[in-house]
Design an enzyme around this catalytic site. Sequence first.
Site, PDB file in Angstrom:
ATOM      1  N   GLU A  22     -40.343   5.770 -54.716  1.00  0.00           N
ATOM      2  CA  GLU A  22     -38.953   5.506 -54.601  1.00  0.00           C
ATOM      3  C   GLU A  22     -38.330   6.183 -55.908  1.00  0.00           C
ATOM      4  O   GLU A  22     -38.944   6.258 -56.937  1.00  0.00           O
ATOM      5  CB  GLU A  22     -38.106   4.453 -54.385  1.00  0.00           C
ATOM      6  CG  GLU A  22     -38.607   4.130 -52.902  1.00  0.00           C
ATOM      7  CD  GLU A  22     -38.001   2.542 -52.586  1.00  0.00           C
ATOM      8  OE1 GLU A  22     -36.811   2.315 -53.188  1.00  0.00           O
ATOM      9  OE2 GLU A  22     -38.568   2.048 -51.701  1.00  0.00           O
ATOM     10  N   HIS A  76     -40.388   1.243 -50.179  1.00  0.00           N
ATOM     11  CA  HIS A  76     -39.747   0.779 -48.929  1.00  0.00           C
ATOM     12  C   HIS A  76     -40.591   0.412 -47.584  1.00  0.00           C
ATOM     13  O   HIS A  76     -41.883   1.295 -47.551  1.00  0.00           O
ATOM     14  CB  HIS A  76     -38.765   1.716 -48.374  1.00  0.00           C
ATOM     15  CG  HIS A  76     -37.689   1.338 -47.431  1.00  0.00           C
ATOM     16  ND1 HIS A  76     -37.704   1.697 -45.872  1.00  0.00           N
ATOM     17  CD2 HIS A  76     -36.934   0.319 -47.532  1.00  0.00           C
ATOM     18  CE1 HIS A  76     -36.754   1.194 -45.316  1.00  0.00           C
ATOM     19  NE2 HIS A  76     -36.124   0.405 -46.221  1.00  0.00           N
ATOM     20  N   SER A 116     -34.920   0.114 -53.980  1.00  0.00           N
ATOM     21  CA  SER A 116     -33.882  -0.526 -53.215  1.00  0.00           C
ATOM     22  C   SER A 116     -33.636  -1.952 -53.372  1.00  0.00           C
ATOM     23  O   SER A 116     -32.426  -2.421 -53.292  1.00  0.00           O
ATOM     24  CB  SER A 116     -34.074  -0.430 -51.840  1.00  0.00           C
ATOM     25  OG  SER A 116     -35.438  -0.642 -51.508  1.00  0.00           O
ATOM     26  N   ASN A 130     -24.299  -0.711 -49.195  1.00  0.00           N
ATOM     27  CA  ASN A 130     -24.934   0.576 -49.841  1.00  0.00           C
ATOM     28  C   ASN A 130     -23.837   2.018 -49.816  1.00  0.00           C
ATOM     29  O   ASN A 130     -24.410   2.871 -50.213  1.00  0.00           O
ATOM     30  CB  ASN A 130     -26.139   1.108 -49.356  1.00  0.00           C
ATOM     31  CG  ASN A 130     -27.094  -0.232 -49.167  1.00  0.00           C
ATOM     32  OD1 ASN A 130     -27.187  -0.776 -50.359  1.00  0.00           O
ATOM     33  ND2 ASN A 130     -27.931  -0.087 -48.358  1.00  0.00           N
ATOM     34  N   LYS A 182     -26.222   5.920 -47.439  1.00  0.00           N
ATOM     35  CA  LYS A 182     -25.667   5.236 -48.695  1.00  0.00           C
ATOM     36  C   LYS A 182     -24.794   5.882 -49.011  1.00  0.00           C
ATOM     37  O   LYS A 182     -23.648   6.098 -48.777  1.00  0.00           O
ATOM     38  CB  LYS A 182     -27.013   4.895 -49.634  1.00  0.00           C
ATOM     39  CG  LYS A 182     -28.035   3.835 -48.900  1.00  0.00           C
ATOM     40  CD  LYS A 182     -29.312   4.022 -48.450  1.00  0.00           C
ATOM     41  CE  LYS A 182     -30.085   2.866 -47.904  1.00  0.00           C
ATOM     42  NZ  LYS A 182     -30.844   3.000 -46.786  1.00  0.00           N
ATOM     43  N   HIS A 218     -31.490   5.782 -52.698  1.00  0.00           N
ATOM     44  CA  HIS A 218     -30.697   5.150 -53.441  1.00  0.00           C
ATOM     45  C   HIS A 218     -30.233   5.908 -54.789  1.00  0.00           C
ATOM     46  O   HIS A 218     -29.483   5.336 -55.447  1.00  0.00           O
ATOM     47  CB  HIS A 218     -31.332   3.892 -53.765  1.00  0.00           C
ATOM     48  CG  HIS A 218     -31.290   2.973 -52.621  1.00  0.00           C
ATOM     49  ND1 HIS A 218     -30.388   2.209 -51.998  1.00  0.00           N
ATOM     50  CD2 HIS A 218     -32.403   2.730 -51.914  1.00  0.00           C
ATOM     51  CE1 HIS A 218     -30.901   1.347 -51.063  1.00  0.00           C
ATOM     52  NE2 HIS A 218     -32.346   1.981 -51.043  1.00  0.00           N
ATOM     53  N   ASP A 234     -38.810   9.542 -52.344  1.00  0.00           N
ATOM     54  CA  ASP A 234     -37.695   8.939 -51.571  1.00  0.00           C
ATOM     55  C   ASP A 234     -36.510   8.425 -52.348  1.00  0.00           C
ATOM     56  O   ASP A 234     -36.391   7.533 -52.916  1.00  0.00           O
ATOM     57  CB  ASP A 234     -38.555   7.715 -50.730  1.00  0.00           C
ATOM     58  CG  ASP A 234     -37.171   7.057 -50.037  1.00  0.00           C
ATOM     59  OD1 ASP A 234     -35.988   7.541 -50.224  1.00  0.00           O
ATOM     60  OD2 ASP A 234     -37.523   6.284 -49.370  1.00  0.00           O
TER      61      ASP A 234
HETATM   62  C1  LIG Z   1     -35.827   3.521 -50.000  1.00  0.00           C
HETATM   63  C2  LIG Z   1     -35.510   3.621 -48.775  1.00  0.00           C
HETATM   64  N1  LIG Z   1     -35.919   4.606 -48.089  1.00  0.00           N
HETATM   65  C3  LIG Z   1     -35.567   4.650 -46.689  1.00  0.00           C
HETATM   66  C4  LIG Z   1     -34.731   3.837 -45.952  1.00  0.00           C
HETATM   67  C5  LIG Z   1     -34.427   3.982 -44.771  1.00  0.00           C
HETATM   68  O1  LIG Z   1     -33.121   4.862 -44.598  1.00  0.00           O
HETATM   69  P1  LIG Z   1     -32.359   4.864 -43.166  1.00  0.00           P
HETATM   70  O2  LIG Z   1     -31.343   3.617 -43.521  1.00  0.00           O
HETATM   71  O3  LIG Z   1     -31.420   5.948 -43.217  1.00  0.00           O
HETATM   72  O4  LIG Z   1     -33.234   4.454 -42.195  1.00  0.00           O
HETATM   73  C6  LIG Z   1     -34.136   2.853 -46.671  1.00  0.00           C
HETATM   74  C7  LIG Z   1     -33.075   1.896 -46.140  1.00  0.00           C
HETATM   75  O5  LIG Z   1     -32.613   0.893 -46.602  1.00  0.00           O
HETATM   76  C8  LIG Z   1     -34.501   2.637 -48.224  1.00  0.00           C
HETATM   77  O6  LIG Z   1     -33.837   1.693 -49.089  1.00  0.00           O
END
Ligand SMILES: Cc1ncc(COP(=O)(O)O)c(C=O)c1O
Length: 400
Positions: free
Chosen positions: A189, A149, A193, A63, A249, A220, A217
Amino acid sequence: MNVLLRVPEKMTCSMKPAFKHRITTALAERAAQGLTRALTPLARQNEAQFVHQGRTYLNFSSNDYLGLATDPALIAAWQEGLSRYGCGSGASPLVTGFHQSHQTLEAMLCEWLGYERAILFNSGFSANQAVLFTLLQRGDLLLQDRLNHASLMEAGSLSAATMKRFRHNDVNHLSTLLSTDQTNVVVTEGVFSMDGDCAPLAELSACVQHRAVLMVDDAHGIGVLGRDGAGSCAAAEIHPDLLVVTFGKAFGLSGAAVLCDRDTGDYLTQFARHHVYSTAIPPAQAYALSRAIEMIQRDQWRRDKLRQLQEIYHTHLPRHVTASLSQTPIQPLIIGSSERAVQFATALREQGIWVSAIRPPTVPEGTARLRITLTAGHSEAQVRQLAMTMQQIMEASGEY
Ligand SMILES: Cc1ncc(COP(=O)(O)O)c(C=O)c1O
């Protein structure tokens, strides 16, 4: 160097019988479903190419979209931070763990993304959980895109609010679920992801206006989309009430921040347990993150290169496959059964290409896939090689 960890005999049988039964049953169930996951210790896995057990692999599962994780300038920044501030932060933020470098990072995030406050967290997972646990109360209605997520889904279902899921990216469906007599919170999101598609943020924002709090969120999208890499919301010209950005990421590091207004920031500072009761990220990391922001803003070439690589990848795959591919660095190839997804990943690995098969429960049943990610660290030739190898595997199997 790979280190083989040997578990001492005594530790393997020391678990209390009740837990032992629970654990062995769950493991056996997962194995019977063919869904057991395993950790593979890798060296230099944050680069476009790495060597594992004597063989070189092209890495299409990272990522680190902008290729910052191994950029000499960012490594030097973290080293400089370490020399200046030492290793750990030494305490949680409200004790003595909050350093000037954290404050500078927060200020840079606020200015860049247009918010009054930025609250730092150790991970995106904890940031998402903190926001939902801290803000939601009994009687609230939480509406989440069904493909959000795990950190969001889990927090929502454990929170005091009632949670409902709306169909993926379906603004009309969301609209029918909004309540007139409850506090509505809508979470999506920015870039999904596992699918790499973008939420219809402008439509979502218009739909919820005056009717719900909107949280995005953008794990990505930040760094990759929008002017100066300001993310999905900047690209869609919206300003959600709450914006979560993660640093693991495109920033090439780790950690996360919640962007919000002054009062919400003050409230999270008082009550967000993941912030209050957790050791602050090292000051050196905050220092490096500030440099990462500068690089993200300045280095438009990284985003331009990603676009080029996407085009090359799309051009070299069969047309029926490219029809479902995304406009972001995340390029899923949906296969369906977990077994076939693993077989495809294994076939790629035999050809020197490392791609992870993603299976339920990470993705919905029947949608196991290869999650291919492109980064600015890849060369055009490497991406062509990926596409051509995939095409050969598809042709040889006759199933795609
Ligand atoms: C959309 C999304 N939010 C939150 C997270 C979690 O982030 P972190 O890896 O910093 O815990 C991820 C992790 O892959 C994600 O894809």
